[in-house]
Scaffold this motif. Structure first.
Motif: not given
Length: 72
Positions: A48-61
């Motif tokens: 869950e931590f990794r998925r959230l971090a990945d999405v935050i990095q990818d979306r920038h929003g």
């Protein structure tokens, strides 16, 4: 804590990290997510931590924690 309370707490952390971590490294984002989760008393799995971090990095929003975690 109900599942809705958990998601609300996680979303609060995600919003905070997203608002000031734009452009930060994935490791920094994940560290801040962990720190925030500890502060609000929410447990997340490593995945869950990794998925959230990945999405935050990818979306920038805006990031919906509920949508990201719905894949469980």
């Amino acid at each position: 804590m109900t599942e809705q309370d958990r998601l609300t707490a996680i979303q609060t952390v995600v919003d905070r990290v997203t608002s000031w971590q734009d452009g930060a490294t994935e490791g920094t984002v994940e560290d801040e997510l962990r720190r925030g989760a500890d502060e609000v008393g929410v447990e997340l799995s490593e995945d869950e931590f990794r998925r959230l971090a990945d999405v935050i990095q990818d979306r920038h929003g805006s990031v919906s924690a509920a949508e990201v975690l719905a894949g469980d």
